[in-house]
Design an enzyme around this catalytic site. Structure first.
Site, PDB file in Angstrom:
ATOM      1  N   GLY A 239      44.108  19.762  56.199  1.00 20.18           N
ATOM      2  CA  GLY A 239      45.324  20.494  56.497  1.00 20.18           C
ATOM      3  C   GLY A 239      44.730  21.340  58.064  1.00 20.18           C
ATOM      4  O   GLY A 239      43.805  21.899  57.761  1.00 20.18           O
TER       5      GLY A 239
ATOM      6  N   GLN B 151      48.510  13.665  49.225  1.00 20.93           N
ATOM      7  CA  GLN B 151      48.743  14.997  49.405  1.00 20.93           C
ATOM      8  C   GLN B 151      49.838  15.621  48.736  1.00 20.93           C
ATOM      9  O   GLN B 151      50.021  16.702  48.286  1.00 20.93           O
ATOM     10  CB  GLN B 151      48.482  15.368  50.800  1.00 20.93           C
TER      11      GLN B 151
ATOM     12  N   ASP C 249      49.904  18.656  63.097  1.00 21.53           N
ATOM     13  CA  ASP C 249      48.663  18.762  63.399  1.00 21.53           C
ATOM     14  C   ASP C 249      48.090  18.828  64.758  1.00 21.53           C
ATOM     15  O   ASP C 249      46.904  19.395  65.255  1.00 21.53           O
ATOM     16  CB  ASP C 249      47.751  17.594  62.935  1.00 21.53           C
TER      17      ASP C 249
ATOM     18  N   ASN D  98      51.782  14.430  63.176  1.00 20.00           N
ATOM     19  CA  ASN D  98      51.596  14.928  61.644  1.00 20.00           C
ATOM     20  C   ASN D  98      51.295  13.673  60.441  1.00 20.00           C
ATOM     21  O   ASN D  98      51.174  12.631  61.058  1.00 20.00           O
ATOM     22  CB  ASN D  98      52.977  15.489  61.462  1.00 20.00           C
ATOM     23  N   LYS D  99      51.300  14.265  59.394  1.00 17.25           N
ATOM     24  CA  LYS D  99      50.748  13.133  58.583  1.00 17.25           C
ATOM     25  C   LYS D  99      51.628  11.825  58.664  1.00 17.25           C
ATOM     26  O   LYS D  99      52.967  11.871  58.665  1.00 17.25           O
ATOM     27  CB  LYS D  99      50.710  13.535  57.099  1.00 17.25           C
TER      28      LYS D  99
HETATM   29  O1  MRU Z   1      44.910  14.386  56.591  1.00 23.02           O
HETATM   30  P1  MRU Z   1      45.395  16.074  55.981  1.00 23.02           P
HETATM   31  O2  MRU Z   1      45.716  16.056  54.779  1.00 23.02           O
HETATM   32  O3  MRU Z   1      44.671  16.850  56.891  1.00 23.02           O
HETATM   33  O4  MRU Z   1      46.874  16.101  56.903  1.00 23.02           O
HETATM   34  C1  MRU Z   1      47.650  17.261  56.783  1.00 23.02           C
HETATM   35  C2  MRU Z   1      48.755  17.232  57.519  1.00 23.02           C
HETATM   36  O5  MRU Z   1      49.215  16.365  58.007  1.00 23.02           O
HETATM   37  C3  MRU Z   1      49.654  18.489  57.451  1.00 23.02           C
HETATM   38  O6  MRU Z   1      50.916  18.421  57.437  1.00 23.02           O
HETATM   39  C4  MRU Z   1      49.280  19.504  58.579  1.00 23.02           C
HETATM   40  O7  MRU Z   1      47.938  19.591  58.755  1.00 23.02           O
HETATM   41  C5  MRU Z   1      49.968  20.932  58.625  1.00 23.02           C
HETATM   42  S1  MRU Z   1      49.214  21.717  57.478  1.00 23.02           S
HETATM   43  C6  MRU Z   1      49.957  23.432  57.435  1.00 23.02           C
END
Ligand code: MRU
Length: 343
Positions: A49, A190, A231, A241-242
């Site tokens: 995150g 996640q 992100d 983002n994810k």
């Molecule tokens: O690969 P991750 O689990 O680190 O990805 C996280 C995300 O894409 C979240 O949506 C993003 O970091 C925002 S979290 C507040």
């Protein structure tokens, strides 16, 4: 209402991370005492995150200053830490901020104390920022709303409380009758492992869905709005983002469903002109060929596994920050935010 768990905390000697690789079936803690242990924890997603990896990296920089014999070694350790994951800008943002403290105080005898204080501040500011964003974001959540979210953006993804999930919790605790659909979020789950766990902890009425169910729910008018995190936001409002976020945004646009990203200002990369320039992390193929220990694809099958995608600003209704909601025209309004103006 605050959570009973913390994604990260510092006990005076070690950075203690709630191990997100094994939640929800195990609640175990992972201790880091060195820069390379923090780098591993970020890369292997013990902590994940965008805001959470920024806060963890701040403690990693404190360890770097303890380990390094000179400034060159310190900077090399910071570079090593910053390369752990490329997409979330919060990682470099936190490292740069800590390097600034190092530069300003490198000849002082209390340098380490000052660095540790700054890391604590980054962590505390993140929680305060999330609470502020939640209050602002709550305004876009109608009474009785059914919300779809993706990935995990809660207390686990931050130093505490959460970004998009923070808005959802704020709406729920302010007595709005809401219902949440959480995408499972292949391939790291996640949504299934972490968001479902946080939704259950908070007792928010919700259902977990396979990622591919979202399109039908949106087409059938079952979703009032989509709220998710980010992100890295480029200067024109494109949001990384994810993986799967872009696809959701296309469906929302096709069916006129509002689509919000919730990010702290530290996630905005003011110097990056557009989302095309955002580095997208590619992760190991085993995340696709295996689910846990179970192999689900033929041995030797080649894999393409980007961890994030970029949603063009044209598909975004608004970007919720602690300094207000950025609406189109994004480029102009992000420039105003950079100049310190009110939105
Ligand atoms: O690969 P991750 O689990 O680190 O990805 C996280 C995300 O894409 C979240 O949506 C993003 O970091 C925002 S979290 C507040």
């Amino acid at each position: 209402m605050d959570e009973r768990f913390e994604a990260l905390r510092f006990d005076g000697e070690s950075l203690i991370l709630l191990d997100q690789r094994v939640l929800p079936t195990e609640e175990t803690y992972h201790h880091c005492h060195t820069t390379s242990e923090v780098e591993f924890a970020i890369r292997d997603m013990v902590v994940r995150g965008a805001p959470a990896i920024g806060a963890a990296a701040a403690y990693g920089v404190y360890f770097a200053a303890k380990e390094a014999k000179n400034e060159k070694e310190f900077n090399n350790l910071c570079t090593f830490l910053g390369n752990a994951r490329p997409t979330a800008v919060n990682l470099e943002w936190a490292i740069r901020r800590m390097q600034g403290i190092y530069q300003a105080n490198k000849t002082k005898s209390d340098l380490l104390e000052l660095l540790l204080k700054e890391a604590h501040e980054i962590r505390a500011e993140d929680i305060a920022t999330n609470k502020a964003m939640s209050k602002i974001g709550n305004a876009v959540v109608p009474h009785g709303a059914t919300i779809l979210t993706h990935c995990n953006t809660g207390a686990l993804a931050t130093a505490g409380w959460g970004t998009a999930l923070g808005v959802i919790k704020e709406a729920f605790y302010s007595n709005k009758e809401i219902f949440v659909y959480a995408d499972e979020t292949r391939p790291r789950f996640q949504g299934a492992r972490l968001t479902a766990w946080e939704l259950m902890e908070a007792k928010i009425p919700s259902k977990l869905i396979a990622d591919s169910t979202a399109a039908t729910l949106i087409r059938d008018g079952k979703i009032d709005l989509v709220i998710l995190g980010g992100d890295r936001v480029a200067a024109n409002g494109d949001v990384a983002n994810k993986l799967g976020t872009f696809m959701l945004s296309v469906i929302c646009k096709a069916y006129g469903v509002p689509f919000y990203s919730v990010v702290p200002v530290s996630t905005i990369d003011f110097d990056l002109a557009s989302g095309d320039l955002i580095p997208i992390e590619e992760r190991d193929g085993s995340e696709i060929t295996h689910v846990g220990e179970t192999q689900v694809a033929p041995t030797g099958m080649d894999v393409y596994n980007p961890a994030f995608d970029v949603t063009p600003h044209q598909n975004i209704t608004g970007i919720i920050t602690e300094r207000g909601i950025i609406y189109p025209p994004f480029k102009e309004n992000i420039a105003r935010l950079k100049r310190g103006e009110h939105l």
